[in-house]
Design a protein around this motif. Structure first.
Motif, PDB file in Angstrom:
ATOM      1  N   PRO A  66       0.806  -1.238  -0.050  1.00 20.56           N
ATOM      2  CA  PRO A  66      -0.073  -0.034   0.086  1.00 20.56           C
ATOM      3  C   PRO A  66       0.901   1.168  -0.057  1.00 20.56           C
ATOM      4  CG  PRO A  66      -0.260  -1.175   2.160  1.00 20.56           C
ATOM      5  CD  PRO A  66       0.612  -2.146   1.127  1.00 20.56           C
ATOM      6  N   LEU A  67       1.786   1.110   0.741  1.00 20.89           N
ATOM      7  CA  LEU A  67       2.937   2.349   0.687  1.00 20.89           C
ATOM      8  C   LEU A  67       3.433   2.758  -0.715  1.00 20.89           C
ATOM      9  CD1 LEU A  67       4.987   1.537   3.993  1.00 20.89           C
ATOM     10  CD2 LEU A  67       3.315   3.501   3.794  1.00 20.89           C
ATOM     11  N   TYR A  68       3.798   1.533  -1.457  1.00 27.35           N
ATOM     12  CA  TYR A  68       4.339   1.521  -2.704  1.00 27.35           C
ATOM     13  C   TYR A  68       3.282   2.264  -3.619  1.00 27.35           C
ATOM     14  CZ  TYR A  68       6.542   0.618  -7.052  1.00 27.35           C
ATOM     15  OH  TYR A  68       7.163   0.646  -8.504  1.00 27.35           O
ATOM     16  N   ILE A  71       2.315   6.062  -2.899  1.00 32.51           N
ATOM     17  CA  ILE A  71       3.607   6.962  -3.199  1.00 32.51           C
ATOM     18  C   ILE A  71       3.793   7.350  -4.717  1.00 32.51           C
ATOM     19  CG2 ILE A  71       6.177   7.552  -3.213  1.00 32.51           C
ATOM     20  CD1 ILE A  71       6.005   6.112  -0.182  1.00 32.51           C
ATOM     21  N   THR A  72       3.897   5.955  -5.473  1.00 31.54           N
ATOM     22  CA  THR A  72       3.725   6.063  -6.599  1.00 31.54           C
ATOM     23  C   THR A  72       2.797   6.716  -7.406  1.00 31.54           C
ATOM     24  OG1 THR A  72       3.284   3.461  -6.990  1.00 31.54           O
ATOM     25  CG2 THR A  72       5.767   4.268  -6.988  1.00 31.54           C
ATOM     26  N   ASP A  73       1.521   6.564  -6.821  1.00 26.79           N
ATOM     27  CA  ASP A  73       0.448   7.178  -7.667  1.00 26.79           C
ATOM     28  C   ASP A  73       0.653   8.716  -7.623  1.00 26.79           C
ATOM     29  OD1 ASP A  73      -2.073   7.432  -8.549  1.00 26.79           O
ATOM     30  OD2 ASP A  73      -3.438   6.829  -6.522  1.00 26.79           O
ATOM     31  N   LEU A  74       0.966   9.089  -6.454  1.00 32.88           N
ATOM     32  CA  LEU A  74       1.446  10.699  -6.709  1.00 32.88           C
ATOM     33  C   LEU A  74       2.709  10.988  -7.235  1.00 32.88           C
ATOM     34  CD1 LEU A  74       0.982  11.271  -2.686  1.00 32.88           C
ATOM     35  CD2 LEU A  74      -0.410  12.230  -4.273  1.00 32.88           C
ATOM     36  N   THR A  75       3.739  10.321  -7.356  1.00 34.58           N
ATOM     37  CA  THR A  75       4.781  10.750  -8.122  1.00 34.58           C
ATOM     38  C   THR A  75       4.765  10.283  -9.569  1.00 34.58           C
ATOM     39  OG1 THR A  75       5.967   8.687  -7.570  1.00 34.58           O
ATOM     40  CG2 THR A  75       6.606  10.378  -6.123  1.00 34.58           C
TER      41      THR A  75
END
Ligand code: SAH
Length: 230
Positions: A66-68, A71-75
């Protein structure tokens, strides 16, 4: 500036980021704050975000998936100057670090919970780790609120009197002088005479002398190593 905060307990961030100076900064469009609910990226029907830690230690750890995804959804949508993880073993927040963060355009702040987050996320996706002091909180949300508050007030246009952030403690390596307001005599407790003199030069001299005296007495470390606050 845009700040995205990733949290498993978004409600904890609600009030500190919706009042007073931060509210005004948001209303004026000087800062945009988005809170991302980590549970939205959880696994399976139960939206699981945590699991038992390897190694047999008591306590849950936030899972990498979930963290990955969060974060990658935003970046994938924009470039970020910093992907920050709030952590007791990070760089201790100082006025100097706040000054430098306040010039960023986009920041992610990831709040940990339980025993922390899977270390691989820290190694591969986090670019900066910040502690708000040498003690342990239950979660990173209060730390994220502290980071937001301390940097947002430095963005030009946020404080109504722009010079007021410059005369605060630490900006010049010194603690701030004492402040007073009316009445000049409160039950016999008097405001220092010089502040009523109307002489700006004398007032400034008094304030500088007070700042040095208070710093020497209360925080001598700042005089010994001004780099501490840079
Ligand atoms: N097991 C960790 C502490 C976990 S506390 C350790 O011993 O280092 C749970 C979460 O609270 C952390 O993941 C972090 O995001 C946040 N946190 C706790 N103390 C903090 C501090 N001093 N500064 C910033 N964040 C902190």
């Amino acid at each position: 500036m845009r700040i995205d905060i990733i949290s498993a307990v978004p409600d904890l961030l609600e009030s500190p980021l919706s009042h007073s100076i931060i509210k005004r900064a948001r209303d004026k469009g000087l800062v945009e704050i988005h809170v991302v609910n980590l549970h939205d990226y959880g696994k399976g029907n139960y939206k699981q975000i945590d699991d038992y830690g390897f190694g047999g230690d008591a306590g849950m750890v936030i899972k990498p998936e979930p963290l990955y995804k969060a974060i990658t959804d935003l970046t994938s949508q924009r470039d970020y100057d910093h992907v920050i993880y709030t952590s007791p073993d990070g760089e201790v927040l100082s006025q100097g670090l706040c000054n430098s963060l306040s010039t960023a355009r986009n920041i992610i702040i990831l709040c940990g919970h339980y025993k922390g987050i899977d270390h691989r996320i820290r190694e591969h996706l986090i670019t900066k780790e910040i502690s708000i002091g040498s003690y342990v909180l239950s979660g990173g949300e209060l730390a994220a609120a502290v980071i937001c508050d301390s940097i947002i007030r430095l963005i030009p246009g946020v404080l109504t009197d722009e010079t007021s952030a410059l005369s605060d403690s630490f900006q010049d390596g010194l603690l701030a002088p004492p402040v007073y307001t009316r009445p000049a005599d409160f039950m016999g407790w008097k405001v220092p005479e010089v502040l009523l003199s109307g002489n700006p030069r004398l007032i400034q001299q008094w304030q500088e002398a007070q700042a040095v005296e208070r710093t020497r007495r209360l925080r001598p470390d700042l005089l010994e190593d001004p780099e501490d606050i840079k």
